[in-house]
Scaffold this motif. Sequence first.
Motif, PDB file in Angstrom:
ATOM      1  N   GLU A  94       0.780  -1.274   0.513  1.00  0.00           N
ATOM      2  CA  GLU A  94      -0.326  -0.114  -0.581  1.00  0.00           C
ATOM      3  C   GLU A  94       1.310   1.024  -0.148  1.00  0.00           C
ATOM      4  O   GLU A  94      -0.256   2.248  -0.490  1.00  0.00           O
ATOM      5  N   ASP A  95       1.878   1.151   0.862  1.00  0.00           N
ATOM      6  CA  ASP A  95       3.842   2.176   0.454  1.00  0.00           C
ATOM      7  C   ASP A  95       3.540   2.836  -0.426  1.00  0.00           C
ATOM      8  O   ASP A  95       4.372   3.643  -1.580  1.00  0.00           O
ATOM      9  N   GLY A  96       3.652   2.217  -1.746  1.00  0.00           N
ATOM     10  CA  GLY A  96       4.098   1.854  -3.187  1.00  0.00           C
ATOM     11  C   GLY A  96       5.042   1.163  -3.447  1.00  0.00           C
ATOM     12  O   GLY A  96       5.413   0.735  -4.649  1.00  0.00           O
ATOM     13  N   SER A  97       5.194   0.159  -2.311  1.00  0.00           N
ATOM     14  CA  SER A  97       6.849  -0.270  -2.463  1.00  0.00           C
ATOM     15  C   SER A  97       6.249  -1.608  -2.831  1.00  0.00           C
ATOM     16  O   SER A  97       4.775  -2.275  -3.090  1.00  0.00           O
ATOM     17  N   VAL A  98       7.214  -2.166  -3.115  1.00  0.00           N
ATOM     18  CA  VAL A  98       7.766  -3.658  -3.988  1.00  0.00           C
ATOM     19  C   VAL A  98       8.266  -4.487  -3.396  1.00  0.00           C
ATOM     20  O   VAL A  98       9.714  -4.185  -3.098  1.00  0.00           O
ATOM     21  N   GLU A  99       7.572  -5.827  -2.771  1.00  0.00           N
ATOM     22  CA  GLU A  99       8.551  -6.872  -1.740  1.00  0.00           C
ATOM     23  C   GLU A  99       8.948  -7.664  -2.590  1.00  0.00           C
ATOM     24  O   GLU A  99       7.659  -8.326  -3.228  1.00  0.00           O
ATOM     25  N   ILE A 100       9.890  -8.606  -2.393  1.00  0.00           N
ATOM     26  CA  ILE A 100      10.040  -9.559  -2.636  1.00  0.00           C
ATOM     27  C   ILE A 100       9.783 -10.532  -1.948  1.00  0.00           C
ATOM     28  O   ILE A 100      10.901 -10.389  -0.856  1.00  0.00           O
ATOM     29  N   VAL A 101       8.943 -11.058  -1.921  1.00  0.00           N
ATOM     30  CA  VAL A 101       8.211 -11.507  -0.056  1.00  0.00           C
ATOM     31  C   VAL A 101       8.792 -12.851  -0.029  1.00  0.00           C
ATOM     32  O   VAL A 101       9.590 -13.458   1.017  1.00  0.00           O
ATOM     33  N   HIS A 102       9.064 -14.040  -1.091  1.00  0.00           N
ATOM     34  CA  HIS A 102      10.426 -15.128  -0.977  1.00  0.00           C
ATOM     35  C   HIS A 102      11.056 -14.794  -2.972  1.00  0.00           C
ATOM     36  O   HIS A 102      10.642 -14.838  -3.724  1.00  0.00           O
ATOM     37  N   PHE A 103      11.709 -15.750  -2.239  1.00  0.00           N
ATOM     38  CA  PHE A 103      13.405 -16.056  -3.952  1.00  0.00           C
ATOM     39  C   PHE A 103      13.901 -17.367  -3.067  1.00  0.00           C
ATOM     40  O   PHE A 103      15.190 -16.678  -1.689  1.00  0.00           O
ATOM     41  N   GLY A 104      14.371 -17.684  -4.156  1.00  0.00           N
ATOM     42  CA  GLY A 104      15.050 -19.323  -4.114  1.00  0.00           C
ATOM     43  C   GLY A 104      15.375 -20.005  -5.098  1.00  0.00           C
ATOM     44  O   GLY A 104      14.128 -19.812  -6.025  1.00  0.00           O
ATOM     45  N   LEU A 105      16.416 -21.181  -5.092  1.00  0.00           N
ATOM     46  CA  LEU A 105      16.290 -21.949  -5.594  1.00  0.00           C
ATOM     47  C   LEU A 105      16.426 -23.249  -5.329  1.00  0.00           C
ATOM     48  O   LEU A 105      16.671 -23.378  -3.669  1.00  0.00           O
ATOM     49  N   LEU A 106      15.969 -24.058  -5.496  1.00  0.00           N
ATOM     50  CA  LEU A 106      16.091 -25.306  -5.518  1.00  0.00           C
ATOM     51  C   LEU A 106      17.320 -26.195  -4.907  1.00  0.00           C
ATOM     52  O   LEU A 106      18.283 -25.488  -5.749  1.00  0.00           O
ATOM     53  N   PRO A 107      17.282 -26.593  -4.042  1.00  0.00           N
ATOM     54  CA  PRO A 107      19.398 -27.118  -3.355  1.00  0.00           C
ATOM     55  C   PRO A 107      20.049 -27.230  -4.712  1.00  0.00           C
ATOM     56  O   PRO A 107      21.359 -27.345  -4.586  1.00  0.00           O
ATOM     57  N   ALA A 108      19.691 -27.828  -5.748  1.00  0.00           N
ATOM     58  CA  ALA A 108      20.379 -28.438  -6.801  1.00  0.00           C
ATOM     59  C   ALA A 108      20.407 -28.215  -8.286  1.00  0.00           C
ATOM     60  O   ALA A 108      21.403 -28.142  -8.674  1.00  0.00           O
ATOM     61  N   PHE A 109      20.178 -26.226  -7.888  1.00  0.00           N
ATOM     62  CA  PHE A 109      20.106 -25.675  -8.946  1.00  0.00           C
ATOM     63  C   PHE A 109      21.139 -24.006  -8.357  1.00  0.00           C
ATOM     64  O   PHE A 109      21.413 -23.369  -9.236  1.00  0.00           O
ATOM     65  N   ARG A 110      21.291 -24.628  -7.316  1.00  0.00           N
ATOM     66  CA  ARG A 110      22.260 -23.117  -6.318  1.00  0.00           C
ATOM     67  C   ARG A 110      24.014 -23.066  -7.040  1.00  0.00           C
ATOM     68  O   ARG A 110      24.565 -24.409  -7.035  1.00  0.00           O
ATOM     69  N   GLY A 111      24.435 -22.340  -6.714  1.00  0.00           N
ATOM     70  CA  GLY A 111      26.170 -22.242  -7.322  1.00  0.00           C
ATOM     71  C   GLY A 111      25.973 -22.113  -8.913  1.00  0.00           C
ATOM     72  O   GLY A 111      27.502 -22.430  -8.948  1.00  0.00           O
ATOM     73  N   ARG A 112      24.798 -22.311  -9.510  1.00  0.00           N
ATOM     74  CA  ARG A 112      25.045 -22.045 -11.182  1.00  0.00           C
ATOM     75  C   ARG A 112      24.817 -20.708 -11.680  1.00  0.00           C
ATOM     76  O   ARG A 112      24.494 -20.890 -13.281  1.00  0.00           O
ATOM     77  N   ARG A 113      24.775 -19.587 -11.064  1.00  0.00           N
ATOM     78  CA  ARG A 113      24.202 -18.544 -11.888  1.00  0.00           C
ATOM     79  C   ARG A 113      23.286 -18.236 -12.067  1.00  0.00           C
ATOM     80  O   ARG A 113      22.430 -16.569 -12.217  1.00  0.00           O
ATOM     81  N   ILE A 114      22.202 -19.510 -12.175  1.00  0.00           N
ATOM     82  CA  ILE A 114      20.622 -18.947 -12.334  1.00  0.00           C
ATOM     83  C   ILE A 114      19.902 -18.087 -11.284  1.00  0.00           C
ATOM     84  O   ILE A 114      19.055 -17.092 -10.931  1.00  0.00           O
TER      85      ILE A 114
END
Length: 179
Positions: A94-114
């Motif tokens: 409501e204050d005009g901001s946008v929240e990135i509420v959740h963000f993440g990768l499944l463990p097998a996809f981490r560490g690869r620039r995705i």
Amino acid sequence: MSTVDVTTWYLEQTSPEDAGPLVPAPDGVRVVHAEIVSPELSRFLYTAVGQDVTWTDRLGWDHARWTKELAGTQTWVAYERGTPAGYAELAAREDGSVEIVHFGLLPAFRGRRIGAHLLSYATARAWDLAGPEGRVWLHTCSKDGRHARANYERRGFRLHRTEVEQEEAVPTPGPWPGA
């Protein structure tokens, strides 16, 4: 039950220029807007991404609560060669901001620039919602992945608040019993 200190860092961007250029997608990776609100998809992504970093606050939600909480949000899913690799959930406030509420990768996809690509892509979509006078923000905590905060800072997010609270120590739920 024992308690642990949990540090939460709130990070923000106050201008679209803070985001910098879009990080190129690794080969075989694309990001798709899940245009239909789907509690089932969102619960899958939440549990798959949060399985090893103690994401538990939504686990007790029923279908109606998921539907209510997802109303007005956008979910962006990263796929590698057709397989879900991670996601970002955006919510205009409501204050005009946008929240990135959740963000993440499944463990097998981490560490690869995705994650770098998905975060820069999701941040650009958040600025589309916020407009040039808006603000994009998120939070991460000491229970999240060890590279989470550094990824946010590399994408132009700056620390604006820190909180430390004691929480009940909760075992990591994992993707299924015995995993």
